[in-house]
Scaffold this motif. Structure first.
Motif, PDB file in Angstrom:
ATOM      1  N   ILE A 229       2.233 -26.696 -28.171  1.00  0.00           N
ATOM      2  CA  ILE A 229       3.199 -25.916 -27.309  1.00  0.00           C
ATOM      3  C   ILE A 229       2.482 -25.284 -26.242  1.00  0.00           C
ATOM      4  N   PHE A 230       1.428 -24.551 -26.713  1.00  0.00           N
ATOM      5  CA  PHE A 230       0.656 -23.791 -25.290  1.00  0.00           C
ATOM      6  C   PHE A 230      -0.089 -24.716 -24.434  1.00  0.00           C
ATOM      7  N   ALA A 231      -0.377 -25.775 -24.865  1.00  0.00           N
ATOM      8  CA  ALA A 231      -1.066 -26.670 -23.853  1.00  0.00           C
ATOM      9  C   ALA A 231      -0.074 -27.469 -22.842  1.00  0.00           C
ATOM     10  N   THR A 232       1.326 -27.091 -23.381  1.00  0.00           N
ATOM     11  CA  THR A 232       2.202 -27.734 -22.292  1.00  0.00           C
ATOM     12  C   THR A 232       2.385 -27.048 -20.970  1.00  0.00           C
ATOM     13  N   PRO A 233       2.295 -27.624 -19.765  1.00  0.00           N
ATOM     14  CA  PRO A 233       2.417 -26.711 -18.472  1.00  0.00           C
ATOM     15  C   PRO A 233       3.322 -25.798 -18.501  1.00  0.00           C
ATOM     16  N   ASN A 234       3.075 -24.685 -17.870  1.00  0.00           N
ATOM     17  CA  ASN A 234       4.244 -23.478 -17.523  1.00  0.00           C
ATOM     18  C   ASN A 234       4.811 -23.013 -18.887  1.00  0.00           C
ATOM     19  N   VAL A 235       3.974 -23.041 -19.988  1.00  0.00           N
ATOM     20  CA  VAL A 235       4.221 -22.183 -21.278  1.00  0.00           C
ATOM     21  C   VAL A 235       3.322 -21.305 -21.353  1.00  0.00           C
ATOM     22  N   ASP A 236       3.842 -20.106 -21.362  1.00  0.00           N
ATOM     23  CA  ASP A 236       3.023 -18.901 -21.304  1.00  0.00           C
ATOM     24  C   ASP A 236       2.894 -18.186 -22.451  1.00  0.00           C
ATOM     25  N   GLY A 237       3.571 -18.707 -23.541  1.00  0.00           N
ATOM     26  CA  GLY A 237       3.464 -17.923 -24.852  1.00  0.00           C
ATOM     27  C   GLY A 237       4.712 -18.300 -25.486  1.00  0.00           C
ATOM     28  N   ALA A 238       5.074 -17.592 -26.740  1.00  0.00           N
ATOM     29  CA  ALA A 238       6.098 -17.857 -27.531  1.00  0.00           C
ATOM     30  C   ALA A 238       7.034 -16.747 -28.167  1.00  0.00           C
ATOM     31  N   LEU A 239       8.288 -17.023 -28.283  1.00  0.00           N
ATOM     32  CA  LEU A 239       9.220 -16.035 -29.219  1.00  0.00           C
ATOM     33  C   LEU A 239       9.246 -16.587 -30.398  1.00  0.00           C
ATOM     34  N   VAL A 240       8.835 -15.897 -31.497  1.00  0.00           N
ATOM     35  CA  VAL A 240       8.552 -16.493 -32.771  1.00  0.00           C
ATOM     36  C   VAL A 240       9.710 -15.791 -33.609  1.00  0.00           C
ATOM     37  N   GLY A 241      10.429 -16.340 -34.516  1.00  0.00           N
ATOM     38  CA  GLY A 241      11.445 -15.901 -35.659  1.00  0.00           C
ATOM     39  C   GLY A 241      10.773 -15.923 -36.913  1.00  0.00           C
ATOM     40  N   GLY A 242      11.087 -17.028 -37.660  1.00  0.00           N
ATOM     41  CA  GLY A 242      10.660 -17.144 -39.031  1.00  0.00           C
ATOM     42  C   GLY A 242       9.106 -17.066 -39.379  1.00  0.00           C
ATOM     43  N   ALA A 243       8.357 -17.672 -38.377  1.00  0.00           N
ATOM     44  CA  ALA A 243       7.152 -17.710 -38.630  1.00  0.00           C
ATOM     45  C   ALA A 243       6.391 -16.354 -38.025  1.00  0.00           C
ATOM     46  N   ALA A 244       7.036 -15.309 -37.600  1.00  0.00           N
ATOM     47  CA  ALA A 244       6.566 -14.180 -37.301  1.00  0.00           C
ATOM     48  C   ALA A 244       6.541 -13.123 -38.686  1.00  0.00           C
ATOM     49  N   LEU A 245       7.283 -13.611 -39.603  1.00  0.00           N
ATOM     50  CA  LEU A 245       7.353 -12.786 -40.727  1.00  0.00           C
ATOM     51  C   LEU A 245       6.014 -12.800 -41.792  1.00  0.00           C
ATOM     52  N   ASP A 246       5.281 -13.362 -41.296  1.00  0.00           N
ATOM     53  CA  ASP A 246       4.057 -13.660 -42.354  1.00  0.00           C
ATOM     54  C   ASP A 246       2.909 -13.223 -41.198  1.00  0.00           C
ATOM     55  N   THR A 247       1.969 -12.399 -41.736  1.00  0.00           N
ATOM     56  CA  THR A 247       0.754 -12.253 -40.974  1.00  0.00           C
ATOM     57  C   THR A 247       0.092 -13.463 -40.302  1.00  0.00           C
ATOM     58  N   ARG A 248      -0.520 -13.882 -41.309  1.00  0.00           N
ATOM     59  CA  ARG A 248      -1.491 -14.889 -40.998  1.00  0.00           C
ATOM     60  C   ARG A 248      -0.819 -16.049 -39.921  1.00  0.00           C
ATOM     61  N   GLU A 249       0.203 -16.341 -40.565  1.00  0.00           N
ATOM     62  CA  GLU A 249       1.018 -17.545 -39.742  1.00  0.00           C
ATOM     63  C   GLU A 249       1.237 -17.020 -38.161  1.00  0.00           C
ATOM     64  N   PHE A 250       1.625 -15.909 -38.151  1.00  0.00           N
ATOM     65  CA  PHE A 250       1.976 -15.216 -36.995  1.00  0.00           C
ATOM     66  C   PHE A 250       0.853 -15.215 -35.808  1.00  0.00           C
ATOM     67  N   LEU A 251      -0.540 -14.752 -36.533  1.00  0.00           N
ATOM     68  CA  LEU A 251      -1.515 -14.294 -35.903  1.00  0.00           C
ATOM     69  C   LEU A 251      -2.215 -15.635 -35.649  1.00  0.00           C
ATOM     70  N   ASN A 252      -2.222 -16.641 -36.190  1.00  0.00           N
ATOM     71  CA  ASN A 252      -2.640 -18.026 -35.958  1.00  0.00           C
ATOM     72  C   ASN A 252      -1.872 -18.595 -34.687  1.00  0.00           C
ATOM     73  N   ILE A 253      -0.550 -18.095 -34.624  1.00  0.00           N
ATOM     74  CA  ILE A 253       0.016 -18.711 -33.261  1.00  0.00           C
ATOM     75  C   ILE A 253      -0.619 -17.786 -32.108  1.00  0.00           C
ATOM     76  N   VAL A 254      -0.918 -16.449 -32.424  1.00  0.00           N
ATOM     77  CA  VAL A 254      -1.470 -15.797 -31.208  1.00  0.00           C
ATOM     78  C   VAL A 254      -3.049 -16.266 -31.080  1.00  0.00           C
ATOM     79  N   LYS A 255      -3.803 -16.598 -31.957  1.00  0.00           N
ATOM     80  CA  LYS A 255      -5.001 -17.174 -31.973  1.00  0.00           C
ATOM     81  C   LYS A 255      -4.873 -18.490 -31.057  1.00  0.00           C
ATOM     82  N   ALA A 256      -3.732 -19.512 -31.320  1.00  0.00           N
ATOM     83  CA  ALA A 256      -3.798 -20.750 -30.416  1.00  0.00           C
ATOM     84  C   ALA A 256      -3.598 -20.219 -29.237  1.00  0.00           C
TER      85      ALA A 256
END
Ligand code: PGA
Length: 260
Positions: A229-256
């Protein structure tokens, strides 16, 4: 194209977590993000109103680290006899930095329309709050190939009423309704098509600011699909629901996004 646009990964906790769970998740995210140096994007925790105070206290310790408190809604009036509602000025007094405005769940269940959303954005800006302004089409509209026009209208109706400088206080979030909480993610071609169309619209609305506004993707974003998703042009980030309720899952999105 290389841009200096702000990167943002925002957690939308929706109506989840009691006090103990909320504090434990917030502190774990704050500690881990700092320990792992995940500072390339702004991380926003949009928590239920009742947890703002306690989560805000935890966030006081982060100093210059880019972790911010977010709220999920505010009322469209500045104050008054609106039992059970929360004003933007109240949020600002609790160190809130961002407010999610126009999430599809509020459009659907609380019948929020463009007129109200314009007023909500105004209340945010009057109180120096930034907004994550959401848009996105239902499945029937997508299936009828009406998605670009539908989302364009959602944005145009609201953003064209704002002063160009006010646009600088907004991050857009494109969230196809059929992808929210369903496990179905829009594919990267669908995301690219919509984000490109949104970027063009923003440039039309404000040649001076249109290039600067971050556009986030939302809808079943998780660690396993975030890099694509982040490699797609004009994507500058994400709004995350379900996956944001788990620290590792959420921070792996931040890492990406950090690795982008
Ligand atoms: P989801 O929710 O990540 O659970 O699909 C996203 C959102 O509604 O903001």
């Amino acid at each position: 194209m290389r841009t200096s646009r702000q990167k943002i990964v925002a957690a939308n906790w929706k109506m989840h977590l009691d006090r103990v769970e909320a504090l434990s998740l917030a502190s774990e995210i704050i500690e881990t993000a700092q320990r792992e140096g995940l500072s390339a994007a702004q991380i926003i925790l949009a928590v239920p109103h009742i947890h703002l105070h306690a989560c805000g206290r935890l966030l006081e310790s982060v100093g210059k680290f880019p972790l911010f408190l977010g709220a999920q809604n505010c009322h469209h009036e500045a104050k008054g006899a609106f039992t059970g509602e929360i004003a933007a000025a109240m949020l600002a007094s609790y160190q809130v930095a961002y407010v999610i405005i126009g999430h599809s769940e509020r459009r659907q269940y609380a019948f929020e329309d463009s007129k109200q959303l314009i007023a909500k954005l105004k209340r945010c800006f009057e109180n120096n709050l930034k907004a994550i302004f959401c848009c996105g089409e239902p499945l029937a509209v997508r299936n009828a190939q009406g998605h670009l026009a539908y989302v364009r209208l959602q944005i145009e109706e609201v953003l064209s009423t704002l002063q160009p400088a006010e646009l600088m206080n907004i991050a857009l979030a494109y969230e196809p309704i059929w992808a929210i909480g369903t496990g179905l993610t829009a594919n990267t071609a669908q995301i690219a098509e919509m984000h490109d169309s949104l970027r063009q619209l923003l440039m039309e609305l404000s040649p001076a600011h249109g290039q600067q506004m971050p556009i986030l993707y939302g809808g079943s974003c998780k660690a396993s699909n975030a890099a694509d998703i982040f490699a797609t042009p004009n994507v500058d980030g994400a709004l995350v629901g379900g996956a944001a309720l788990d620290t590792r899952e959420f921070l792996n999105i931040v890492k990406a996004i950090q690795d982008k």
